[in-house]
Design an enzyme around this catalytic site. Structure first.
Site, PDB file in Angstrom:
ATOM      1  N   CYS A   1      56.878  55.122  22.193  1.00 24.23           N
ATOM      2  CA  CYS A   1      57.218  55.025  20.550  1.00 24.23           C
ATOM      3  C   CYS A   1      56.228  55.179  20.443  1.00 24.23           C
ATOM      4  O   CYS A   1      55.545  55.099  18.559  1.00 24.23           O
ATOM      5  CB  CYS A   1      57.903  53.784  20.981  1.00 24.23           C
ATOM      6  SG  CYS A   1      59.937  53.962  21.218  1.00 24.23           S
TER       7      CYS A   1
ATOM      8  N   SER B   1      48.486  47.317  20.076  1.00 18.09           N
ATOM      9  CA  SER B   1      47.628  46.249  20.098  1.00 18.09           C
ATOM     10  C   SER B   1      47.757  46.016  21.931  1.00 18.09           C
ATOM     11  O   SER B   1      48.336  45.615  22.582  1.00 18.09           O
ATOM     12  CB  SER B   1      47.287  45.121  19.969  1.00 18.09           C
ATOM     13  OG  SER B   1      47.483  45.387  18.622  1.00 18.09           O
ATOM     14  N   PHE B   2      46.081  47.065  22.582  1.00 17.04           N
ATOM     15  CA  PHE B   2      46.429  46.831  24.189  1.00 17.04           C
ATOM     16  C   PHE B   2      47.268  47.162  24.643  1.00 17.04           C
ATOM     17  O   PHE B   2      47.661  46.885  26.083  1.00 17.04           O
ATOM     18  CB  PHE B   2      45.852  44.948  24.580  1.00 17.04           C
ATOM     19  CG  PHE B   2      45.146  44.435  23.529  1.00 17.04           C
ATOM     20  CD1 PHE B   2      43.814  45.193  23.366  1.00 17.04           C
ATOM     21  CD2 PHE B   2      45.593  43.547  22.345  1.00 17.04           C
ATOM     22  CE1 PHE B   2      43.226  44.446  22.682  1.00 17.04           C
ATOM     23  CE2 PHE B   2      45.359  43.553  21.288  1.00 17.04           C
ATOM     24  CZ  PHE B   2      42.996  43.914  21.268  1.00 17.04           C
ATOM     25  N   GLY B   3      48.279  48.285  24.692  1.00 15.83           N
ATOM     26  CA  GLY B   3      49.648  48.865  25.349  1.00 15.83           C
ATOM     27  C   GLY B   3      50.336  50.168  24.359  1.00 15.83           C
ATOM     28  O   GLY B   3      50.135  50.143  24.156  1.00 15.83           O
TER      29      GLY B   3
ATOM     30  N   VAL C   1      53.892  51.545  23.715  1.00 15.92           N
ATOM     31  CA  VAL C   1      55.571  51.348  23.435  1.00 15.92           C
ATOM     32  C   VAL C   1      56.668  51.756  23.649  1.00 15.92           C
ATOM     33  O   VAL C   1      56.138  52.720  23.703  1.00 15.92           O
ATOM     34  CB  VAL C   1      55.486  50.699  22.045  1.00 15.92           C
ATOM     35  CG1 VAL C   1      56.779  49.780  22.349  1.00 15.92           C
ATOM     36  CG2 VAL C   1      54.520  49.745  21.800  1.00 15.92           C
TER      37      VAL C   1
ATOM     38  N   LYS D   1      56.985  46.718  25.191  1.00 13.33           N
ATOM     39  CA  LYS D   1      55.134  46.996  25.774  1.00 13.33           C
ATOM     40  C   LYS D   1      54.775  46.402  26.944  1.00 13.33           C
ATOM     41  O   LYS D   1      54.715  45.853  26.959  1.00 13.33           O
ATOM     42  CB  LYS D   1      54.754  46.353  24.140  1.00 13.33           C
ATOM     43  CG  LYS D   1      53.146  47.016  24.790  1.00 13.33           C
ATOM     44  CD  LYS D   1      52.400  45.546  23.455  1.00 13.33           C
ATOM     45  CE  LYS D   1      52.344  45.468  22.392  1.00 13.33           C
ATOM     46  NZ  LYS D   1      51.452  44.707  21.157  1.00 13.33           N
TER      47      LYS D   1
ATOM     48  N   ASP E   1      46.189  41.955  12.055  1.00  9.24           N
ATOM     49  CA  ASP E   1      45.697  43.327  12.275  1.00  9.24           C
ATOM     50  C   ASP E   1      47.243  44.151  11.559  1.00  9.24           C
ATOM     51  O   ASP E   1      48.348  45.078  12.403  1.00  9.24           O
ATOM     52  CB  ASP E   1      46.538  43.961  13.705  1.00  9.24           C
ATOM     53  CG  ASP E   1      46.276  45.485  14.170  1.00  9.24           C
ATOM     54  OD1 ASP E   1      45.546  46.254  13.271  1.00  9.24           O
ATOM     55  OD2 ASP E   1      46.032  46.166  14.812  1.00  9.24           O
TER      56      ASP E   1
END
Length: 444
Positions: free
Chosen positions: A22, A26-28, A30, A45, A133
């Site tokens: 998808c 942040s940092f991954g 999904v 995630k 964020d």
């Protein structure tokens, strides 16, 4: 990891069936997936490790915050499992043709959804949370058209620290976050203003600029996304209040909710807002004009930086050559000079004399020294132009980079007429072609 496992549900990796990606958070990354044992569609995630996001999500519960189901703690298949929002992200929706049908009613409803979720994080959650964020990509649309805030990878418990590292996405980031300064919850207020601007204009903030360019424009030039002149005054005022440079002067979300409620009761605002939304062609040129102005400004900055870098390189090269000459005590003429002038003067004097006087000053802005021997070697190079006595210069420390030479030579003579005759030399050095000029001449 044992302390984490007690705070939320652990989900086995083999209990998840992954479908398509998808997008990234942040940092991954999904993924849409199915939680097999619960027969439930979820979002997962994938992470390299479980950190604060799972801890934060595990204590949150609000209709405008993404629902957290649990976490996968099996190395290396770490992941966070949340509800799946079938409508995709707000960013994707605003980029689609469907957004052209938006009216004030939808904007007001969605603006309230985000504000309520943020007010919960700041004032009603078990622990106050700063998102840091907030942007349209981190707001998702559920099947029943409700907005939910997601992706807490950059978030912090406010009670833990108020000094933030550089995280987030530049066009949505408050100036203090960009500068890694201590922050309060109103850094999210700034980001909320950018998301509201996106819904009103269906444009990308600072489109065409790189992250660091945006950071420079926001922090140094105090630029903000362009508010078209035909934007309804109440929306424009709310946007400007969210983007105030001083964090303490921005409204908190409780105040924003009051403002939105007041706007929804304004009977004239719907017509004004809908007229603005459906006449984008009439005001989009204002946004484009601002972007073009900012691009010219950025290009000018780039050219100036290149000029300064070239000047610094040439100065450094000159410095190195000067140091090499000073070590060998060989007279060295600087390779450049822009101006050399001389003037003759007369002055009455009360006593007889027959002497010469010389003074020389060499200064710079950086550390490092040249000894007296090197100074003498430099000055001897000018002996062909003036009769200078360099035997008494002593040992005068001289700096290196950005050298400026100021030299004066005087020759005084006096007989019975008690008249002093002198000559003064002014010399300035700069990075241009070397040249001499001496238009004045001695006179008795």
């Amino acid at each position: 990891m044992s302390s984490l496992s007690a705070s939320f549900v652990q989900i086995r990796f083999d209990d998840i069936s992954f479908y398509e990606s998808c997008g990234g958070g942040s940092f991954g990354s999904v993924y849409r997936a199915r939680w097999i044992s619960q027969d439930k569609e979820v979002a997962v995630k994938k992470l390299l490790k479980i950190e604060a996001e799972a801890e934060i999500l595990s204590v949150l519960s609000h209709k405008n915050i993404i629902q957290f189901y649990g976490a996968i703690l099996e190395s290396p298949n770490y992941g966070i499992v949340t509800e799946y929002a079938s409508g995709g992200s707000l960013y994707e929706y605003l980029s689609s043709k469907d957004s052209e049908e938006m009216d004030m009613g939808q904007i007001m409803t969605w603006a309230m959804d985000i504000a309520k979720g943020m007010h919960y994080l700041h004032s009603e959650a078990p622990v106050k949370v700063i998102h840091r964020d907030l942007k349209s990509r981190n707001v998702v649309i559920t099947a029943d058209n409700v907005l939910k805030i997601c992706d807490f990878g950059a978030s912090k418990f406010l009670s833990h620290t108020t000094h933030m590292t550089l995280v987030g996405t530049f066009p949505w980031m408050a100036p203090e976050v960009i500068q890694s300064l201590p922050v309060s919850e109103t850094c999210d207020t700034y980001s909320y203003g950018v998301v509201l601007w996106e819904m009103l204009t269906r444009e990308v903030p600072f489109k065409g600029f790189e992250g660091l360019q945006v950071a420079w424009l926001v922090v140094e030039k105090h630029e903000r996304p362009t508010i078209p002149s035909s934007c309804p005054a109440s929306f424009a005022e709310l946007l400007r209040s969210c983007w105030v440079a001083e964090p303490k002067d921005r409204p908190v979300f409780k105040q924003i909710l009051v403002t939105l409620e007041s706007m929804s009761n304004d009977s004239k605002l719907p017509d004004q807002c809908n007229s603005f939304l459906h006449n984008k062609a009439a005001w989009r040129c204002e946004i484009d004009a601002t972007l073009e102005r900012l691009k010219r400004l950025e290009r000018e900055l780039t050219c100036k930086e290149q000029e300064l870098e070239e000047r610094e390189r040439r100065l450094k090269e000159w410095e190195n050559r000067l140091m090499e000459q000073s070590r060998s005590c060989v007279p060295f003429f600087p390779p450049v000079a822009t101006k050399l002038s001389a003037e003759t003067f007369f002055e009455a004097h009360s006593e007889e004399s027959n002497s010469s006087e010389m003074s020389c000053q060499i200064s710079s802005s950086s550390n490092g020294e040249l000894g007296g021997a090197s100074l003498q070697a430099l000055m001897k190079g000018f002996s062909g132009v003036f009769d200078l006595d360099v035997s008494r210069t002593g040992r005068v420390p001289v700096s290196q980079t950005g050298m400026q030479v100021n030299m004066q030579a005087k020759q005084n003579s006096s007989k019975s007429c008690s008249v002093r005759q002198g000559r003064k030399l002014n010399m300035a050095l700069a990075m241009e072609d070397f040249g001499w000029s001496d238009s004045d001449s001695d006179s008795d």
